[in-house]
Design a protein around this motif. Structure first.
Motif, PDB file in Angstrom:
ATOM      1  N   GLY A 125       0.777  -1.235   0.000  1.00 30.58           N
ATOM      2  CA  GLY A 125       0.000   0.000   0.000  1.00 30.58           C
ATOM      3  C   GLY A 125       0.802   1.275   0.000  1.00 30.58           C
ATOM      4  O   GLY A 125       0.227   2.357   0.194  1.00 30.58           O
ATOM      5  N   GLU A 139       2.637   3.865  -2.184  1.00 27.38           N
ATOM      6  CA  GLU A 139       2.552   4.118  -3.616  1.00 27.38           C
ATOM      7  C   GLU A 139       3.783   4.739  -4.230  1.00 27.38           C
ATOM      8  O   GLU A 139       3.951   4.675  -5.448  1.00 27.38           O
ATOM      9  N   GLU A 166      -8.206  -2.895  -9.794  1.00 27.45           N
ATOM     10  CA  GLU A 166      -7.225  -3.297  -8.791  1.00 27.45           C
ATOM     11  C   GLU A 166      -5.860  -2.721  -9.110  1.00 27.45           C
ATOM     12  O   GLU A 166      -5.132  -2.281  -8.219  1.00 27.45           O
ATOM     13  N   CYS A 204      -5.767   0.184  -6.455  1.00 28.27           N
ATOM     14  CA  CYS A 204      -5.198  -0.494  -5.289  1.00 28.27           C
ATOM     15  C   CYS A 204      -3.686  -0.636  -5.354  1.00 28.27           C
ATOM     16  O   CYS A 204      -3.034  -0.727  -4.313  1.00 28.27           O
ATOM     17  N   LEU A 205      -3.125  -0.655  -6.563  1.00 27.37           N
ATOM     18  CA  LEU A 205      -1.690  -0.891  -6.712  1.00 27.37           C
ATOM     19  C   LEU A 205      -0.981   0.249  -7.435  1.00 27.37           C
ATOM     20  O   LEU A 205       0.146   0.099  -7.877  1.00 27.37           O
ATOM     21  N   TYR A 259       0.939  -6.896  -8.377  1.00 26.45           N
ATOM     22  CA  TYR A 259      -0.329  -7.601  -8.588  1.00 26.45           C
ATOM     23  C   TYR A 259      -0.091  -9.107  -8.691  1.00 26.45           C
ATOM     24  O   TYR A 259      -0.872  -9.902  -8.152  1.00 26.45           O
ATOM     25  N   ARG A 281     -10.601  -9.037  -3.308  1.00 21.43           N
ATOM     26  CA  ARG A 281      -9.802  -8.077  -4.061  1.00 21.43           C
ATOM     27  C   ARG A 281      -8.428  -7.932  -3.422  1.00 21.43           C
ATOM     28  O   ARG A 281      -8.233  -8.251  -2.255  1.00 21.43           O
ATOM     29  N   ASP A 336      -6.835  -5.315  -2.450  1.00 25.47           N
ATOM     30  CA  ASP A 336      -6.777  -4.421  -1.297  1.00 25.47           C
ATOM     31  C   ASP A 336      -7.352  -5.080  -0.048  1.00 25.47           C
ATOM     32  O   ASP A 336      -6.900  -4.810   1.073  1.00 25.47           O
ATOM     33  N   THR A 337      -8.337  -5.964  -0.223  1.00 25.56           N
ATOM     34  CA  THR A 337      -8.864  -6.705   0.924  1.00 25.56           C
ATOM     35  C   THR A 337      -7.849  -7.728   1.422  1.00 25.56           C
ATOM     36  O   THR A 337      -7.692  -7.934   2.627  1.00 25.56           O
ATOM     37  N   ARG A 396      -4.711  -7.339   1.223  1.00 28.69           N
ATOM     38  CA  ARG A 396      -3.710  -6.524   1.925  1.00 28.69           C
ATOM     39  C   ARG A 396      -4.160  -6.211   3.349  1.00 28.69           C
ATOM     40  O   ARG A 396      -3.386  -6.362   4.301  1.00 28.69           O
ATOM     41  N   LEU A 397      -5.404  -5.789   3.514  1.00 31.50           N
ATOM     42  CA  LEU A 397      -5.889  -5.399   4.838  1.00 31.50           C
ATOM     43  C   LEU A 397      -5.989  -6.587   5.789  1.00 31.50           C
ATOM     44  O   LEU A 397      -5.722  -6.463   6.986  1.00 31.50           O
ATOM     45  N   LYS A 443      -1.474  -6.256   6.511  1.00 35.34           N
ATOM     46  CA  LYS A 443      -1.453  -5.176   7.487  1.00 35.34           C
ATOM     47  C   LYS A 443      -1.759  -5.712   8.886  1.00 35.34           C
ATOM     48  O   LYS A 443      -2.832  -5.465   9.460  1.00 35.34           O
TER      49      LYS A 443
END
Length: 485
Positions: free
Chosen positions: A81, A83, A389, A393-394, A418, A438, A440-441, A443-444, A448
């Protein structure tokens, strides 16, 4: 009486207890889940492939950070996450990134400089991004295809390659930036090719060249590389109306590649489905809502096409009026059989059902234009989620370098991030209820996670948060990724 000197503002008390904060917690990280990405990288051999594809002109005697370390810290940071390369100023001291890059975190503050685990600075990353050339980019593009091919234990019988273009807005004087009237902004227009969830091509282009610019050349290279490994595989290209150009379709017809492309409407096409549109309007007046009727027909442009092609016409009537759509294809049977010559013979002045002429025989084929449109063409929309995505997200749209080649390399870095996250999804989550998460999900939930890093002479231990709500999922993915092949 001595008063205590407060270094920070006093926080509200918790009943009889004071609440204080400091930054003396030791070696902590907010990205404890990077150990999963490290395992995915080992399985895919991604960073090593990228490292081998890029020449390193630096003098090894004066090099402190290897090229592989730079790639790991940058690609893993995008996946986590972060950038921009400027984030490396803080992440270079993060224990999770140091472990991912192959360095042991500092045990104590008195370690020698030779044992300094600090990673590369933002300026080193910037110099690295700006020394990449066209030759390296071409080799990097092969890696995406090879990872896709390696993901299959046995060759598939058929694959569908989705092509689509999107906008990448720019806000400076980047090389090759151009104004695009459709997007009403200065931007780039990258081309993406996916097969299912897997990324095969991410190609940055100027925005004033059209959706299909270089699509034929990329398709030729892509098909050749796929068929070199899988000679018998059937390949279908799928895209919107921007890819329905004669040069690409003619090449597909000559090289046994199927295509399903949207077709921009015109007066001739709309006239072909006039009866179906009337029927859809009548159905809507009786049933309400959207109503659509479908039709197969043959079509050829007056000048550009060299032959007649099959078209599916969708006559849709909505509350805003008629909404005709068209799809051109060289395959339309429900079982995927594609033949070169189609006939609708006349008997007693009446058209007979569609038939396919094959060598030495006639056979009738049941064609359902609605089924074909919804099951073969509409599934193209799933690719747009994959592009989201990439972009949202990326950070594939962080193309703020002056040089165009450097911006293309940034898009590639995002693509490799990705690949790692999709590897978590494909290798660690397949077959579970989380298989469609997804990136980002992912990732969370899996990356994280707060952790305290403890280093001993023989171990580097990540003590993850004791109350992590996704502990069962993390353990399940970790077990799958660490399972011996």
């Amino acid at each position: 009486m001595t008063k205590r000197n407060r270094k920070r503002p006093a926080l509200k008390r918790l009943r009889r207890q004071a609440v204080e904060v400091d930054f003396n917690g030791g070696s902590l990280t907010s990205d404890g889940g990077l150990v999963l990405l490290r395992e995915v990288d080992k399985k895919l051999n991604l960073i090593e492939r990228i490292d081998q594809a890029i020449d390193d002109p630096r003098d090894p005697f004066h090099t402190k950070h290897s090229q592989a370390e730079i790639l790991i810290s940058r690609i893993f940071a995008i996946a986590a996450g972060y950038e921009d390369a400027n984030d490396q100023q803080h992440l270079r001291n993060d224990a999770a990134f140091q472990v991912a890059a192959g360095r042991t975190p500092r045990i104590n503050a008195g370690a020698d400089d030779d044992e300094d685990p600090t990673l590369a600075s933002p300026s080193t990353h910037s110099r690295f991004e700006n020394r990449i050339g066209k030759k390296e980019l071409f080799e990097l593009s092969k890696i995406l295809v090879d990872i896709f091919l390696d993901s299959f234990d046995t060759p598939p019988g058929e694959i569908t390659l989705d092509l689509d273009a999107t906008d990448d807005k720019v806000h400076g004087e980047q090389e090759r930036r151009a104004f695009n009237a459709y997007y009403d902004s200065y931007c780039f227009q990258p081309l993406y090719v996916f097969c299912g969830d897997q990324l095969l091509v991410s190609y940055l282009r100027a925005a004033n060249l059209g959706d299909a610019h270089h699509a034929r050349g990329i398709t030729k290279l892509l098909v050749a590389r796929i068929r070199k490994r899988w000679p018998q595989v059937k390949i279908t290209l799928r895209g919107d109306g921007g890819f329905a150009i004669e040069r690409l379709m003619r090449w597909c017809d000559k090289n046994d590649v199927h295509y399903i492309f949207g077709l921009p409407k015109n007066k001739v096409l709309v006239k072909e489905i006039a009866c179906e549109m009337t029927r859809a309007r009548i159905l809507r007046s009786h049933r309400g809502g959207k109503q659509a009727c479908f039709k197969w027909f043959r079509y050829r442009t007056g000048r550009t096409w060299d032959r007649h092609r099959w078209v599916v016409g969708k006559a849709e009537y909505t509350g805003k009026g008629p909404n005709p759509r068209f799809v051109v294809t060289n395959r339309f049977s429900s079982d995927g059989i594609v033949d070169t010559t189609y006939h609708r013979p006349m008997v007693n002045g009446k058209r007979q059902p569609l038939q396919v002429k094959t060598p030495g025989t006639w056979c009738s084929v049941a064609f359902d234009p609605e089924k074909f449109y919804r099951e073969h063409y509409c599934m193209r929309g799933e690719m747009e989620n994959r592009i989201k995505e990439q972009q949202l997200c990326l950070f594939a749209d962080r193309t703020s370098c002056t040089r165009f080649i450097a911006n293309q390399f940034r898009v590639m870095l995002s693509s490799f991030a990705y690949v790692l996250l999709d590897g978590v999804r494909r290798l660690g989550l397949s077959g579970t209820k989380h298989s469609r998460l997804r990136v980002d999900t992912i990732r969370l939930r899996l990356l994280k996670i707060a952790a305290r890093v403890r280093v001993t002479c023989r171990r580097v231990i990540f003590h993850l948060c004791s109350h992590c709500p996704w502990e069962p999922l993390f353990n399940q993915v970790l077990t799958r990724l660490c399972r011996s092949d």
